[in-house]
Design an enzyme around this catalytic site. Structure first.
Site, PDB file in Angstrom:
ATOM      1  N   GLU A  90       0.915  -0.574  -0.101  1.00 24.65           N
ATOM      2  CA  GLU A  90       0.167   0.001   0.136  1.00 24.65           C
ATOM      3  C   GLU A  90       0.893   0.757   0.461  1.00 24.65           C
ATOM      4  OE1 GLU A  90      -3.381   0.281   2.964  1.00 24.65           O
ATOM      5  OE2 GLU A  90      -2.376   2.396   3.047  1.00 24.65           O
ATOM      6  N   ASP A  91       1.245   1.501  -1.162  1.00 22.82           N
ATOM      7  CA  ASP A  91       2.001   2.431  -1.025  1.00 22.82           C
ATOM      8  C   ASP A  91       1.327   3.908  -2.335  1.00 22.82           C
ATOM      9  OD1 ASP A  91       4.131   4.811  -1.458  1.00 22.82           O
ATOM     10  OD2 ASP A  91       5.350   3.716  -2.826  1.00 22.82           O
TER      11      ASP A  91
END
Length: 754
Positions: A632-633
């Site tokens: 999750e970036d």
């Protein structure tokens, strides 16, 4: 025989007992350069301080040897492994070449990062046997049941001067169970070791042998086998030793007396005054060999040691009997016999009471330069956080083996397409209370399966002090949140989910930690830099959380072991790595990104954090081939889902965080007929690279939990559950909700099938 090897000693090993075989010469060369141990399961080799080579050749034969005219034996050498072999198939900029990307600065950064990764691995292998050992700290740290009727406690606190366990089992006394600096209980790395001995029951006598063990967990229902230690020693000696080899065991002084006679003769000196100067080993060896030159081979040892002095480096020349060598290598220590002396748990319960009973409350007590502290142990597996002004404490979780949860189902196979249901156990119920694992099992799991999902993603599961943070300010990384139930309850949830064919993903937060001191890791041992960076870098710029120091090997040991712990102990199928932007940049991801690759390799990038993510993916996929890791970036760092050998970070999937934000914005601010189709397509397709590895969420916790509104709240407003809601509003809301999901599904399928 024990030989001390130094860089200034040149030694050869010779044998006269060849039993008719041509003698072989084995040369072991000690050099200054590093070589590498045998490859472990990860493909990495660990450095040793000495390199060695081995050769075999014929030696001059005795005059009476029938093999005197034999041809020379072929030579074989094991040479030092070169870095080129280890780097085979590795291209630090491979994914740039794959996608036709040309950027000198970023390519240079990737090459430098790979060099740093190699250096880091070398440093790790100087301390750990392999990467599996690095990621298995939970087998040693924290509370561990020892087979020798005790519990061992190990904790890392380099800034402490004194360490003790305090709890309700010892009256919260800091002097009862302790380890002090300078004693056996403290090492140079800052680890503290405390033994909690089980207590003898009234009328029972201590074990005769200190090494007496009990099957506390394995074969716990087994009683005393009746095999005594004396019987075990006799059986081991009878089956292990060859005829005549055990004579030194039966007569412990025979070897000493024989050695004394060989050195000084049968009438050697009896006092120190009579002792003359002792010749050097080589002179004594030559004299002994001349004295015994006519002895039969059976009278001679299998291996002799001499100094040839023929090479610049140390050379150990071994001439050996292949039959004897093969027989020696086939021998295994008689450890199996020791297991026969183990007693069962019934015998343990009859003789002992646990030093720290199951369910006991405890904390770790430190004496530090700033004063005494009490902390919840970092490796505690069950914690009750402080509430209503009461201080937090750990729970010693050691249920009887018959009460432990027994797994019934295997992991479901990895699906070709993931359909993930994101859920929070605590808010999953209808009643105004924190839901439990049992509530989730009964009411939510069947609904998820019926809706067609094949995976669940659990958020807020790891123990956290403040419930309003929804679990994203973790305080105890090895503990399941006690709000929902016990560790055994969570095992049951995972097992039943597997029985329904659902994968279980854990939302893991290794990008930061809670700043709480009494229950968390902040100022754990009184110092500001135990687990985290010191100064401003050790604090998140906006969230007030602490930032890990990924350059510290002990921090890597803690975090990597934490990942492996959740897989081994709770059988989870994967991890959703939360908020990578917070850890990969010193500005915590709060900066404007234009897409220029320079922004991913400048001075604000935390290279140590990237190395940690690479190690995490390498270790997880090596130990558990079917594991799934999700990134999750929000910054979409290049190479998130590329192979680590090709310059990537090694994740299986990444989350397109723009999609749920777009749908939320449309629903809240844009009339239905003004929705931009081009914006929908561009957002859902995202980057053209690795789109088959992109996960699309219609909505996620950022809207429904973290200060925002769920889709239902946006579409139906405050009329949810009220009689004032109209059929028209329900129809419109339900239709738009389906549109969002259909768009996401259609784009996911189109990307999956090209």
């Amino acid at each position: 025989m024990m030989v001390s090897l130094t860089s200034s000693t040149k030694i050869s090993l010779l044998s006269t007992n060849t039993n008719g075989y041509p003698p072989l010469k084995f040369s072991f060369q000690v050099g200054k350069k590093n070589t590498f141990r045998k490859c472990n399961s990860f493909g990495f080799r660990s450095p040793k301080k000495q390199s060695w080579s081995c050769s075999a050749s014929e030696q001059p034969q005795p005059l009476n040897s029938p093999q005197q005219n034999e041809k020379r034996q072929p030579k074989f050498k094991k040479k030092q492994t070169k870095h080129a072999d280890k780097d085979k198939g590795v291209d630090p900029v491979g994914f740039l070449t794959k996608h036709g990307i040309s950027h000198k600065a970023f390519a240079f950064f990737l090459r430098e990062r790979y060099k740093a990764l190699k250096d880091l691995r070398d440093e790790i292998f100087n301390r750990y046997l392999n990467l599996k050992e690095l990621a298995s700290g939970y087998e040693l740290l924290g509370m561990q049941r020892n087979a020798q009727h005790r519990v061992d406690f190990l904790e890392w606190a380099p800034g402490a001067r004194y360490c003790a366990i305090v709890g309700d089992f010892n009256g919260w006394s800091p002097k009862e169970n302790c380890a002090r600096e300078g004693h056996f209980g403290h090492d140079d790395y800052g680890y503290w070791f405390i033994i909690l001995e089980d207590k003898l029951r009234e009328g029972e006598e201590p074990d005769e042998f200190y090494f007496q063990q009990y099957n506390y967990v394995d074969d716990y229902d087994k009683g005393d086998s009746g095999v005594t230690v004396e019987e075990m020693f006799k059986k081991a000696n009878d089956e292990y030793w060859e005829p005549g080899e055990d004579r030194f065991i039966k007569s412990r002084y025979e070897a000493v007396a024989k050695l004394y006679e060989q050195i000084f003769g049968p009438n050697g000196p009896q006092t120190e005054e009579e002792l003359e100067e002792i010749a050097d080993p080589e002179t004594r060896y030559k004299a002994w060999k001349a004295q015994h030159r006519d002895d039969p081979p059976s009278n001679l040892p299998s291996t002799h040691v001499i100094d040839t002095g023929m090479k610049e480096y140390d050379v150990f020349n071994i001439i050996d009997d292949p039959v004897w060598l093969e027989k020696f290598r086939a021998k295994s220590p008689p450890i199996a016999y020791w297991l026969e002396t183990r007693k069962g748990r019934k015998a343990w319960l009859k003789k002992y009471m646990p030093g720290i009973p199951h369910g006991s409350k405890y904390r770790v007590y430190f004496n530090t330069p700033t004063g005494p502290l009490e902390r919840v142990p970092a490796w505690a597996t069950y914690v009750v956080p402080d509430a209503d002004g009461k201080q937090a404490f750990a729970i010693h979780w050691e249920p009887p083996p018959e009460s432990k949860y027994k797994w019934k189902h295997k992991h479901p196979p990895k699906p070709k397409s993931l359909r993930i249901y994101e859920c929070h156990v605590g808010i999953s119920g209808h009643d105004p209370k924190v839901a439990s694992f049992d509530d989730f099992i009964q009411k939510v799991l069947p609904h998820i399966k019926e809706a067609g999902y094949n995976a669940i993603q659990l958020i807020g599961l790891v123990e956290h002090k403040d419930y309003f943070t929804v679990g994203y300010r973790v305080t105890n990384f090895y503990a399941v949140s006690s709000r929902y139930g016990t560790p055994e309850d969570f095992k049951r949830l995972v097992d039943l989910a597997h029985g329904l064919g659902l994968l279980v993903f854990l939302d893991i937060v290794h990008s930061y930690a809670a700043a709480d001191e009494m229950v968390g890791l902040s100022l754990f041992d009184g110092s500001n830099d135990c687990y985290f960076h010191s100064g401003k870098r050790g604090n998140h710029k906006f969230w007030g959380t602490r930032m890990f120091n990924y350059a510290d090997q002990d921090v890597l040991h803690f975090l990597l072991s934490n990942l492996n712990w959740w897989v081994e102990e709770y059988q989870v199928d994967g991890f959703h790595f939360h908020s990578l932007g917070s850890m990969m940049y010193t500005h915590n991801g709060f900066a404007t990104f234009t897409g220029d690759l320079e922004e991913y390799c400048n001075q604000y990038v935390d290279k140590d954090a990237l190395l940690y993510l690479i190690l995490a993916n390498d270790i997880l996929h090596a130990l558990h081939p079917n594991i799934i890791t999700i990134a999750e970036d929000a910054t979409l760092y290049p190479g998130l889902c590329e192979l680590t050998s090709q310059g990537g970070l090694g994740f299986d999937y990444f989350v397109n965080l723009s999609a749920p934000e777009m749908w939320s914005s449309f629903l809240e601010n844009t009339p239905d007929h003004e929705w931009s189709m081009s914006k929908i397509v561009n957002t859902l397709v995202g980057s053209q690279q690795n789109t088959e590895k992109m996960l699309l969420y219609a909505e996620n916790h950022n809207q429904s939990i973290s200060g925002g509104q769920s889709f239902a709240e946006v579409l139906f407003g405050d009329t949810i559950g009220c009689s004032s809601v109209t059929e028209e509003s329900l129809l419109r809301g339900s239709s738009l909700h389906k549109v969002d999901y259909i768009y996401n599904w259609w784009f996911s399928i189109s990307q999956l099938h090209g």
